[in-house]
Design a protein around this motif. Structure first.
Motif, PDB file in Angstrom:
ATOM      1  N   HIS A 161     -54.919 -88.474 -59.114  1.00  0.00           N
ATOM      2  CA  HIS A 161     -55.601 -87.661 -60.123  1.00  0.00           C
ATOM      3  C   HIS A 161     -54.665 -87.335 -61.271  1.00  0.00           C
TER       4      HIS A 161
ATOM      5  N   ASP B  43     -53.859 -83.777 -63.616  1.00  0.00           N
ATOM      6  CA  ASP B  43     -54.120 -82.364 -63.354  1.00  0.00           C
ATOM      7  C   ASP B  43     -55.194 -81.747 -64.254  1.00  0.00           C
TER       8      ASP B  43
ATOM      9  N   TRP C 183     -44.051 -83.901 -65.724  1.00  0.00           N
ATOM     10  CA  TRP C 183     -44.781 -85.130 -66.033  1.00  0.00           C
ATOM     11  C   TRP C 183     -45.906 -84.883 -67.036  1.00  0.00           C
TER      12      TRP C 183
ATOM     13  N   HIS D 156     -51.222 -89.055 -60.558  1.00  0.00           N
ATOM     14  CA  HIS D 156     -50.203 -88.853 -59.523  1.00  0.00           C
ATOM     15  C   HIS D 156     -50.856 -88.566 -58.179  1.00  0.00           C
TER      16      HIS D 156
END
Ligand SMILES: O=C(O)CCC(=O)C(=O)O
Ligand SMILES: [Fe+2]
Length: 296
Positions: free
Chosen positions: A94, A96, A235, A242
């Motif tokens: 996914h 975030d 990130w 991720h």
């Protein structure tokens, strides 16, 4: 993708020069790893704020820090003898907060405790995923939007938390491809939490979502981070997906502190009318409570 940054103490105030170097490196490498840092909640918050206004995690009905709204706990450390419901691992790939109208820009995670083996975090480069599609598919995706749905999160959580999570986060619409404002590159914004493409049926969308999700996690597009205590990893959710790998011994503690900066881009609700109605009735209820307290 992925670069290690040394020679900087993130618990100290940083100069404009240092911040410029970090921001440029972040745009170039998408994932930055700062090893051997000693951070607490306050210093993590101060460092995180250099990259934008922080999300207060009001979309998350679990695992919020007891004192700091802007810290989310990625932790299976028992609190009052109970393991927190959102403990890390077992999730799907996914980016975030894509199930909100204001998805995260940066996510920063600081490792406080980690299991002896496993519990890595993997990152997939969605620029590469996009660049390696055929021009015809690229053009198709450039012109469509997709629905992101919190119900597609695969994590084991108690049903009442799952229900509250869904109530807080009605389905949202985002473009299938996003142009990164700094790098100007196109990144695929489709992943296993995408339910369908706008204007297409779920049956039509499903094989394409599966193809794109599988394609985007080809080994050549992946950086896998093996954590050490003291790592701060930052990130970019606009061009990566991720996965928290759920392969560790759950009797061991994995304890991390997370912040996320709010994006500059806004999506919209799939069903704006239903959300407006939900907000209106919630407002009416609040008003009724306020009026009843006035009368008492
Ligand atoms: O625990 C991790 O490694 C990452 C967890 C995660 O994906 C998240 O909090 O969004
Ligand atoms: Fe995440």
């Amino acid at each position: 993708m992925g670069a290690e940054v040394s020679g900087v103490d993130l618990s100290e105030p940083l100069s404009e020069d240092q911040l410029r170097i970090i921001r440029d490196a972040w745009t170039e490498h998408q994932v930055l790893v700062f090893p051997k840092q000693e951070l607490g909640p306050e210093t993590l918050l101060t460092f995180s704020r250099n990259f934008g206004e922080l999300d207060n995690f009001s979309s998350q009905p679990f695992n919020r820090h007891p004192e700091y709204d802007e810290i989310f706990m990625l932790s299976n450390k028992p609190i009052d003898g109970k393991i927190p419901p959102g403990s890390t691992g077992g999730q799907n790939w996914h980016t975030d907060l894509s199930y909100t109208t204001r998805p995260a820009k940066a996510t920063l995670v600081y490792c406080v405790e980690k299991p002896l083996v496993g519990g890595d975090t993997m990152f997939a480069n969605m620029y590469d995923a996009y660049d390696t599609l055929s021009p015809v598919l690229q053009q198709f995706l450039d012109n469509i939007e997709a629905v992101h749905d919190v119900n597609l999160i695969t994590a084991k959580r108690p049903p009442e938390i799952v229900a509250e999570f869904a109530r807080l986060n009605p389905p949202v619409v985002h473009p299938a491809v996003r142009v990164h404002p700094e790098s100007k590159r196109k990144a695929l914004y489709v992943n296993p939490r995408t339910r369908c493409f706008v204007g297409m049926t779920e049956a039509e969308s499903a094989p394409l979502i599966k193809y794109l999700s599988d394609h985007s996690i080809s080994p050549k597009f992946i950086y896998r981070h093996r954590w050490s205590v003291g790592d701060l990893v930052m990130w970019d959710n606009r061009c990566l997906t991720h996965l928290a790998v759920g392969d560790f011994d759950r009797s061991e503690i994995r304890h991390m502190l997370r912040t996320s900066t709010m994006g500059d881009y806004f999506g919209r609700y799939e069903d704006e009318n239903a959300v407006a109605e939900q907000k209106r009735t919630a407002g009416d209820k609040k008003l009724a409570v306020e009026l009843s307290t006035l009368h008492d």
